[in-house]
Design an enzyme around this catalytic site. Structure first.
Site, mmCIF file in Angstrom:
data_model
loop_
_atom_site.group_PDB
_atom_site.id
_atom_site.type_symbol
_atom_site.label_atom_id
_atom_site.label_comp_id
_atom_site.label_asym_id
_atom_site.label_seq_id
_atom_site.Cartn_x
_atom_site.Cartn_y
_atom_site.Cartn_z
ATOM 1 N N LYS A 148 -61.344 33.776 63.878
ATOM 2 C CA LYS A 148 -60.440 34.798 63.347
ATOM 3 C C LYS A 148 -60.746 36.152 63.985
ATOM 4 O O LYS A 148 -59.876 36.862 64.442
ATOM 5 C CB LYS A 148 -60.594 34.853 61.835
ATOM 6 C CG LYS A 148 -59.639 35.754 61.134
ATOM 7 C CD LYS A 148 -59.755 35.568 59.633
ATOM 8 C CE LYS A 148 -59.018 36.646 58.899
ATOM 9 N NZ LYS A 148 -59.183 36.553 57.464
ATOM 10 N N LYS A 206 -76.574 38.480 60.336
ATOM 11 C CA LYS A 206 -76.015 38.724 61.675
ATOM 12 C C LYS A 206 -76.705 39.923 62.317
ATOM 13 O O LYS A 206 -77.097 39.891 63.484
ATOM 14 C CB LYS A 206 -74.501 38.997 61.582
ATOM 15 C CG LYS A 206 -73.666 37.778 61.232
ATOM 16 C CD LYS A 206 -72.179 38.132 61.285
ATOM 17 C CE LYS A 206 -71.318 37.041 60.677
ATOM 18 N NZ LYS A 206 -69.928 37.436 60.476
ATOM 19 N N GLY A 235 -60.956 32.989 56.080
ATOM 20 C CA GLY A 235 -61.501 31.945 56.951
ATOM 21 C C GLY A 235 -61.636 30.598 56.242
ATOM 22 O O GLY A 235 -61.142 29.575 56.720
ATOM 23 N N ARG A 236 -62.278 30.607 55.078
ATOM 24 C CA ARG A 236 -62.554 29.312 54.429
ATOM 25 C C ARG A 236 -61.332 28.708 53.748
ATOM 26 O O ARG A 236 -61.424 27.637 53.165
ATOM 27 C CB ARG A 236 -63.736 29.440 53.467
ATOM 28 C CG ARG A 236 -63.644 30.551 52.458
ATOM 29 C CD ARG A 236 -64.980 30.772 51.754
ATOM 30 N NE ARG A 236 -64.926 31.969 50.922
ATOM 31 C CZ ARG A 236 -65.173 33.198 51.338
ATOM 32 N NH1 ARG A 236 -65.493 33.404 52.608
ATOM 33 N NH2 ARG A 236 -65.105 34.230 50.530
ATOM 34 N N GLU A 294 -69.781 30.507 49.421
ATOM 35 C CA GLU A 294 -69.433 31.738 50.138
ATOM 36 C C GLU A 294 -68.416 32.544 49.320
ATOM 37 O O GLU A 294 -68.360 33.766 49.418
ATOM 38 C CB GLU A 294 -68.890 31.434 51.548
ATOM 39 C CG GLU A 294 -68.901 32.662 52.452
ATOM 40 C CD GLU A 294 -68.567 32.390 53.905
ATOM 41 O OE1 GLU A 294 -69.450 32.525 54.768
ATOM 42 O OE2 GLU A 294 -67.403 32.055 54.200
ATOM 43 N N GLU A 302 -71.932 32.657 67.577
ATOM 44 C CA GLU A 302 -72.109 31.225 67.865
ATOM 45 C C GLU A 302 -70.904 30.662 68.613
ATOM 46 O O GLU A 302 -71.040 29.955 69.622
ATOM 47 C CB GLU A 302 -72.299 30.431 66.559
ATOM 48 C CG GLU A 302 -73.568 30.746 65.803
ATOM 49 C CD GLU A 302 -73.366 31.821 64.737
ATOM 50 O OE1 GLU A 302 -72.504 32.712 64.926
ATOM 51 O OE2 GLU A 302 -74.071 31.779 63.716
ATOM 52 N N HIS A 307 -79.859 6.183 47.015
ATOM 53 C CA HIS A 307 -81.139 5.710 47.543
ATOM 54 C C HIS A 307 -81.961 6.884 48.045
ATOM 55 O O HIS A 307 -82.819 6.720 48.907
ATOM 56 C CB HIS A 307 -80.878 4.684 48.648
ATOM 57 C CG HIS A 307 -80.165 3.472 48.126
ATOM 58 N ND1 HIS A 307 -80.834 2.396 47.595
ATOM 59 C CD2 HIS A 307 -78.845 3.211 47.986
ATOM 60 C CE1 HIS A 307 -79.943 1.503 47.174
ATOM 61 N NE2 HIS A 307 -78.738 1.983 47.394
#
Ligand code: F6P
Length: 551
Positions: free
Chosen positions: A202, A516, A271-272, A357, A208, A388
């Site tokens: 965005k 950041k 974003g999410r 978030e 990254e 398990h």
């Protein structure tokens, strides 16, 4: 929110067994049917929650006191409810019919959205038909999507959940991690000549994603024996094979992406919550335009339900209120997400981001310190694997971990017996977590199995299960684009409702900023700068890293 009131109500809940609720006032079946509902391809059974009807009514009153109905309207109408960024929150409008888009966004913006959607659909159909080819005129075999956070999780979870709808001639890969190992592993499998790359960011400033994009660009250019251009010319392999999704068109262009291949994103889509926008391009490439539309249709059906159903018959509202009951009244700090479907294996990761978030905050929208806790710690894994592993703790530690089980009635594989066992395990685990096993029951079992009295005394405490763990079971008939859309929208709205009641702004994420900033400072110390404000611990760790470069 009157937490005090909720806490005092929970006093009695804490000391009763959930199983006993099935016999309170009515017969068992009444509770099971009263505490369940179905809508928009989903069925929710919440009868295994530790709550009775009177308490539930109090929760509904809490939602009313928080003006939830008004807040829902504000969100859907485009009020700037993300107050720290002064933005509307309108991902819902992207899955709404055109008439609603025009009404909410206005003519100009609605046309922009339609144009972006058409651009995206054309890319998909042209890649599928072979009208859009690689620089050397070959059909694309692979799509590599680069993005992180909200520019990754929605695509990731939908890709795996809808794998049966995938166009098998096109493999779609997603990379988020900045670990070069992840990139190397992926690139080894790709043919540079037939790979289409989509950079999703965005802001187009995310470290990254940009680093990965740079590395992939270098890989592609060097495979194609093309020099990295010094001027603004775009080599044809990049011009033809690279796409971007961003609200920062200039930065995407500066990176060297053909302006005609940049799809817009809007500030009013967080974003999410952005899967429904052009961010969904890699998914649409994988499952086709029709299925992508069906995904949006399923989400829209959930939107309609959320907007119109009474609170006590409203799936996202009910799930949100139960979450608040567990978090604030019963004071359970975690939430396990256990999808009993391999294709939903990415759901816990997706929900960790959407939930934590959004609501992992401790000040109100107006900046006041809250006197209650907010988002739970969300974790999970696909069933039956969790059984398990960490579910030992869920059965026998003193921590009570509320759980959402998610299961599809119809499987997709030819192994129908496996599917039956999978579903049986899902239903059995919610029962086991609720019922537990008392010391007396264990002792009887041991005696019946022929153990000596000494053995019974020695083993019984180890075999006792605490029970009384509340859970929801979300049942999907079959995982389809529509039901997946509805499932994602269900959780989006649940998180929104909780944000309203907790009074937080669910749509910013300032908490990720410090990391950041410090990341950049650590990097400059690695590159030789000094920074005495970093702790001796961190400086020591950096020194270790630097020493490793010399060894
Ligand atoms: O994690 C922080 C965050 O800002 C997310 O909210 C966002 O989805 C992600 O980083 C990626 O941001 P962008 O799409 O701008 O690269």
């Amino acid at each position: 929110m009157d937490i005090q009131k909720l806490t005092s109500l929970a006093h009695c809940a804490k000391s009763r067994s959930i199983t006993s609720l099935f016999y309170e006032n009515h017969n068992q079946k009444d509770r099971a049917s009263k505490f369940s509902l179905s809508t928009a391809h989903l069925y929710l059974d919440y009868s295994k929650q530790n709550i009775n009807e009177a308490e539930f009514e109090q929760l509904i009153a809490t939602a009313q006191e928080a003006n939830l109905a008004e807040e829902i309207k504000k969100q859907f109408n485009g009020d700037r409810i993300n107050n720290t960024e002064n933005r509307s929150v309108l991902h819902t409008v992207l899955r709404a019919p055109k008439a609603i888009q025009h009404e909410v966004l206005g003519e100009a913006l609605a046309n922009e959205v339609a144009a972006a959607e058409q651009q995206m659909q054309k890319i998909v159909s042209d890649v599928q038909s072979g009208a859009l080819t690689s620089a050397t005129g070959k059909r694309f075999t692979d799509v590599l999507a680069l993005g992180i956070g909200g520019s990754y999780y929605g695509v990731k979870v939908s890709l795996s959940s809808l794998e049966h709808y995938r166009d098998l001639s096109l493999a779609v890969h997603v990379i988020a991690n900045v670990d070069g190992g992840a990139l190397e592993e992926k690139l080894k499998k790709l043919n540079y000549e037939t790979t289409l790359v989509v950079v999703i960011s965005k802001t187009f400033t995310t470290q990254e994603t940009l680093l990965n994009a740079k590395a992939v660009k270098q890989w592609m250019l060097s495979c194609a024996l093309v020099e990295e251009p010094k001027n603004s010319n775009i080599p044809s392999i990049i011009e033809k094979q690279w796409f971007a999704v961003s609200s920062n068109i200039d930065a995407a262009q500066d990176f060297g992406i053909n302006v005609n291949n940049i799809l817009p994103m809007w500030g009013w889509v967080g974003g999410r919550f952005s899967l429904w926008s052009t961010v969904g391009l890699p998914l649409a490439l994988a499952i086709g335009n029709d299925n992508f539309s069906k995904l949006k249709q399923g989400a829209y059906e959930m939107d309609m339900h959320f907007k119109s159903a009474d609170f006590n018959n409203n799936m996202p509202v009910i799930m949100a209120l139960l979450g608040i009951w567990n978090r604030n009244a019963l004071q359970y700090p975690t939430l396990a997400i256990l999808p009993y479907a391999h294709s939903l294996r990415a759901l816990p990761g997706y929900l960790q981001q959407t939930d934590m978030e959004s609501n992992g905050k401790s000040v109100s929208k107006s900046g006041d310190k809250l006197s209650w806790l907010t988002a739970p710690v969300v974790f999970g894994q696909e069933g039956t694997n969790g059984q398990h592993a960490f579910m030992q703790l869920m059965h026998q530690s003193d921590d009570i971990i509320p759980t959402d089980f998610i299961v599809a009635l119809k499987g997709r594989s030819q192994y129908t017996e496996n599917h039956k066992v999978l579903v049986a395990n899902c239903f059995a685990q919610s029962e086991a977590l609720m019922q537990g096993k008392t010391l007396a029951q264990v002792k009887t079992e041991l005696v019946d199995s022929g153990c000596s009295l000494n053995e019974v005394e020695r083993l019984a405490p180890h075999k006792t299960m605490k029970g009384n763990t509340p859970s929801n079971t979300v049942v999907i008939d079959q995982l389809t684009p529509e039901s997946m859309g509805a499932l994602l929208a269900l959780y989006e709205h649940k998180i929104f409702v909780q944000g309203v009641i907790w009074q937080v702004n669910s749509f910013d994420q300032w908490g990720v900023e410090l990391g950041k900033q410090l990341g950049n400072r650590v990097l400059s110390v690695m590159d030789g700068a000094e920074d005495e404000t970093l702790s001796a611990s961190t400086q020591g760790l950096i020194a270790l890293f630097k020493a490793s470069l010399k060894s």
